[in-house]
Design a protein around this motif. Structure first.
Motif, short mmCIF file in Angstrom:
data_model
loop_
_atom_site.label_atom_id
_atom_site.label_comp_id
_atom_site.label_asym_id
_atom_site.label_seq_id
_atom_site.Cartn_x
_atom_site.Cartn_y
_atom_site.Cartn_z
N ASP A 29 0.83 -1.21 0.00
CA ASP A 29 0.00 0.00 0.00
C ASP A 29 0.86 1.26 0.00
O ASP A 29 0.55 2.24 -0.69
N ARG A 32 2.20 1.71 -3.52
CA ARG A 32 1.16 2.12 -4.47
C ARG A 32 0.77 3.59 -4.27
O ARG A 32 0.64 4.35 -5.24
N GLU A 33 0.58 3.99 -3.01
CA GLU A 33 0.20 5.38 -2.74
C GLU A 33 1.31 6.34 -3.18
O GLU A 33 1.04 7.41 -3.74
N SER A 34 2.56 5.97 -2.93
CA SER A 34 3.68 6.80 -3.35
C SER A 34 3.75 6.91 -4.87
O SER A 34 4.03 7.99 -5.42
N ALA A 35 3.47 5.80 -5.56
CA ALA A 35 3.51 5.81 -7.02
C ALA A 35 2.48 6.77 -7.59
O ALA A 35 2.75 7.51 -8.56
N ASP A 36 1.29 6.79 -7.01
CA ASP A 36 0.25 7.72 -7.48
C ASP A 36 0.68 9.16 -7.28
O ASP A 36 0.49 10.01 -8.15
N ALA A 37 1.26 9.46 -6.11
CA ALA A 37 1.71 10.83 -5.83
C ALA A 37 2.86 11.21 -6.75
O ALA A 37 2.91 12.35 -7.26
N ALA A 39 3.43 10.11 -9.77
CA ALA A 39 2.89 10.33 -11.12
C ALA A 39 2.26 11.72 -11.21
O ALA A 39 2.51 12.47 -12.16
N ARG A 40 1.46 12.10 -10.22
CA ARG A 40 0.82 13.42 -10.25
C ARG A 40 1.85 14.54 -10.27
O ARG A 40 1.73 15.49 -11.06
N ALA A 68 2.22 3.82 -13.30
CA ALA A 68 1.11 4.77 -13.45
C ALA A 68 1.55 5.98 -14.25
O ALA A 68 0.81 6.50 -15.11
N ALA A 72 0.21 7.13 -17.98
CA ALA A 72 -0.35 8.46 -18.16
C ALA A 72 0.37 9.22 -19.27
O ALA A 72 -0.27 9.94 -20.06
N PRO A 197 7.16 11.89 -3.29
CA PRO A 197 5.71 11.99 -3.08
C PRO A 197 5.27 13.33 -2.50
O PRO A 197 4.15 13.78 -2.74
#
Length: 204
Positions: A29, A32-37, A39-40, A68, A72, A197
């Motif tokens: 988790d 995954r959360e770090s990967a989303d941040a 990417a943004r 991710a 994108a 992140p």
């Protein structure tokens, strides 16, 4: 990447060991959360927003996640190049066209890597990228990056310099991997920015 660069001194090896141990304590988790941040934040950078071609890589294990971001970029119409490790630790490149264009490849007894399954474009293909994402384990306040120890991306940076190419050089890391000092060798070249992140730090 393999750990046999002759310029990889004991100071680098010790720092790398400690930071990789911290990565290995992260939960799926957390990754995954770090990967989303990541990417943004990366997609919001002006040099990435204006890029036509980005040389990236597919993260493995607890590395800061890149898939991710890669998806994108492709959805934006950016040409995404991914590396393929050669027997001498240099990198060839291929184009990412979606999850089906990846092959899981094991090089000897090392970790499995995700590499482009299609046509190889040659080691020089990286010189045509507007942005190069560099894997790393740490970066310091000078922008000097600690890599995995194989020397593959030192070759990439030397190739860019020899070609007169000036892509934006970015390294994606976790917050705790921006450190006070990375032991440096004469051939080490600084990156332009680190993305974590929690933010972006520029060096030049």
């Amino acid at each position: 990447m393999p750990h046999n660069d002759p310029a990889d001194g004991p100071g680098k090896r010790l720092l790398r060991r400690d930071l990789l141990a911290a990565r290995n304590r992260m939960t799926p988790d957390d990754v995954r959360e770090s990967a989303d941040a990541l990417a943004r934040r990366t997609l919001g950078l002006p040099e990435v927003a204006g890029a036509h071609a980005v040389a990236a890589y597919v993260s493995v294990g607890a590395e800061p996640g890149t898939l991710a971001l890669v998806d994108a970029l492709r959805a934006r119409g950016v040409r995404v190049l991914l590396p393929a490790l050669l027997p001498d630790n240099d990198l060839d490149w291929g184009e990412y066209t979606g999850a089906g264009s990846l092959a899981r490849v094991r090089h000897g007894g090392r970790m499995e890597l995700f590499e482009p399954a299609g046509e190889r474009l040659g080691p020089e293909a990286v010189t045509r990228a507007d942005v190069v994402l560099l894997p790393g384990v740490a970066v310091d306040g000078r922008g000097l990056r600690l890599g995995r120890g194989g020397g593959s991306y030192d070759r990439v940076l030397a190739r860019l310099e020899a070609a007169g190419a000036r892509p934006a050089l970015l390294v994606l890391l976790y917050d705790g991997e921006v450190v006070e000092h990375v032991p440096a060798e004469p051939h080490d070249r600084p990156v332009d920015a680190v993305v974590t992140p929690s933010g972006v730090r520029r060096f030049r």
